[in-house]
Design an enzyme around this catalytic site. Structure first.
Site, PDB file in Angstrom:
ATOM      1  N   GLU A 147       3.225  26.674  36.593  1.00  0.00           N
ATOM      2  CA  GLU A 147       2.275  26.311  37.648  1.00  0.00           C
ATOM      3  C   GLU A 147       2.999  25.928  38.935  1.00  0.00           C
ATOM      4  O   GLU A 147       4.197  25.677  38.938  1.00  0.00           O
ATOM      5  CB  GLU A 147       1.381  25.146  37.196  1.00  0.00           C
ATOM      6  CG  GLU A 147       2.059  24.035  36.415  1.00  0.00           C
ATOM      7  CD  GLU A 147       3.099  23.250  37.179  1.00  0.00           C
ATOM      8  OE1 GLU A 147       2.888  22.976  38.378  1.00  0.00           O
ATOM      9  OE2 GLU A 147       4.138  22.899  36.585  1.00  0.00           O
ATOM     10  N   GLU A 171       6.795  24.232  37.074  1.00  0.00           N
ATOM     11  CA  GLU A 171       6.934  25.664  37.376  1.00  0.00           C
ATOM     12  C   GLU A 171       6.942  26.542  36.129  1.00  0.00           C
ATOM     13  O   GLU A 171       6.757  27.743  36.208  1.00  0.00           O
ATOM     14  CB  GLU A 171       8.224  25.971  38.156  1.00  0.00           C
ATOM     15  CG  GLU A 171       8.355  25.291  39.496  1.00  0.00           C
ATOM     16  CD  GLU A 171       9.642  25.686  40.200  1.00  0.00           C
ATOM     17  OE1 GLU A 171      10.309  26.658  39.768  1.00  0.00           O
ATOM     18  OE2 GLU A 171      10.010  25.025  41.185  1.00  0.00           O
TER      19      GLU A 171
END
Length: 349
Positions: A175, A318
């Site tokens: 994300e 991430e």
């Protein structure tokens, strides 16, 4: 039937017969029983997921959902909101942490704009699945509508289905979104029925005063939104994020397609909780990667009932922890596929 309903209905239990055969093989490899610990459990789980005693995970894909959050207005972030845009672009260019770590295992990184506040150029390398330009400020009302939350989950399903059609056989969740630890902590507070003050962390570089504002914002959002803790769609729509819902869809799609899915840290675990509440069988397809330093991470893993594989003091997000775990999963496959048994070597113990 909506895509979400169809996907949930497709998710089955793992193949117990195949797992029994895989466990028997692992137990008889040329080593003492259980001497490779969690690696053995991963191999057996992979066999059950893929319905094969010779599981393969040679085509890895990390799908990273990017979105902004309206609650940023409450001063709950240590970085400017523009970082979402900058880092999503950098992810498409292969420049972020998850990209560097992903190259170790030849992982394909797929950034998806599910709700960033600006538009990206068509040639940016970012998949455009934008539902809206960031969520609403959840301290003033629902972060999004129920239909938008469902649509966000379905975006995750759609993108993952497409990557699996292209050959992906190991999926990771990632994300990008400034303030998404605020939304994640709000979701966890509701699902675990716990005081936000007990699990609220610094996120990315948040100062002490910022943490106070973050706790206040979460408490306010929970108070005003009349959330049903037994309805995961209600929870994620009122205090969640588009990327959080999107990652739930990634997990559901992987499970429906008999593909293992490696979740990253805190935020991914919150998405996994939503997926689990929608379809409990989805949990069996999840491989948890790392124990995040974020305050609520341990509680989130306990609530989901998983134990992360690695503990390296990570908190980047991430999808970095997921791709860092991929080589360990490769090792589990190498063990069960290519390490001989005593019988194969003509040995008796």
């Amino acid at each position: 039937m909506r895509l979400l309903e169809k996907t949930i209905a497709m998710i089955e239990d793992l193949d117990r017969e195949i797992m029994k055969k895989a466990r028997n093989r692992v137990d008889n490899l040329i080593k003492p029983p259980n001497s490779l610990g969690k690696l053995e459990d991963i191999a057996v789980q992979l066999a059950g997921i893929t319905k094969s005693t010779q599981p393969r995970v040679d085509k890895k894909t990390l799908i990273a959902m990017a979105a902004d959050h309206g609650v940023y207005e409450e001063g709950v972030a240590g970085y400017p909101q523009e970082i979402t845009v900058i880092q999503t672009l950098n992810m498409a260019k292969g420049l972020t942490g998850v990209c560097a770590l992903g190259r170790v295992s030849n992982t394909k990184i797929v950034p998806v704009d599910i709700g960033v506040k600006v538009d990206f150029d068509d040639d940016s390398g970012i998949i455009n699945k934008k539902i809206r330009y960031g969520t609403n400020n959840m301290t003033k009302g629902p972060a999004m509508t129920r239909d938008e939350a469902i649509r966000a989950i379905e975006v995750g399903i759609e993108v993952t289905n497409e990557e699996i059609k292209k050959g992906a056989n190991l999926i990771g969740t990632g994300e990008m979104g400034v303030t998404n630890t605020t939304a994640s902590t709000a979701i966890l507070s509701v699902l675990a029925n716990i005081d936000p003050a007990e699990i609220t962390g610094r996120g990315a570089k948040l100062c002490d005063e910022g943490i106070k504002r973050k706790i206040k914002a979460i408490k306010t959002a929970i108070k005003i939104n009349n959330i049903d803790p037994n309805d995961p769609i209600d929870v994620v729509s009122k205090v969640g994020g588009l990327e959080i819902a999107g990652m739930s869809g990634i997990i559901l799609s992987a499970a429906a397609n008999n593909v293992p899915v490696v979740i990253d840290g805190y935020i991914s675990t919150i998405s996994a909780l939503i997926a689990f509440r929608l379809q409990p069988k989805a949990k069996k397809y999840i491989i948890p990667s790392h124990a995040s330093l974020e305050n609520g991470a341990k509680k989130a893993s306990e609530l989901l009932g998983v134990e992360p594989i690695i503990n390296m003091n990570l908190c980047l997000g991430e999808g970095s922890g997921a791709v860092l775990t991929f080589p360990i999963i490769d090792a589990a496959c190498e063990m069960i596929n290519n390490m001989p048994t005593f019988e194969e070597l003509g040995m008796t113990i």
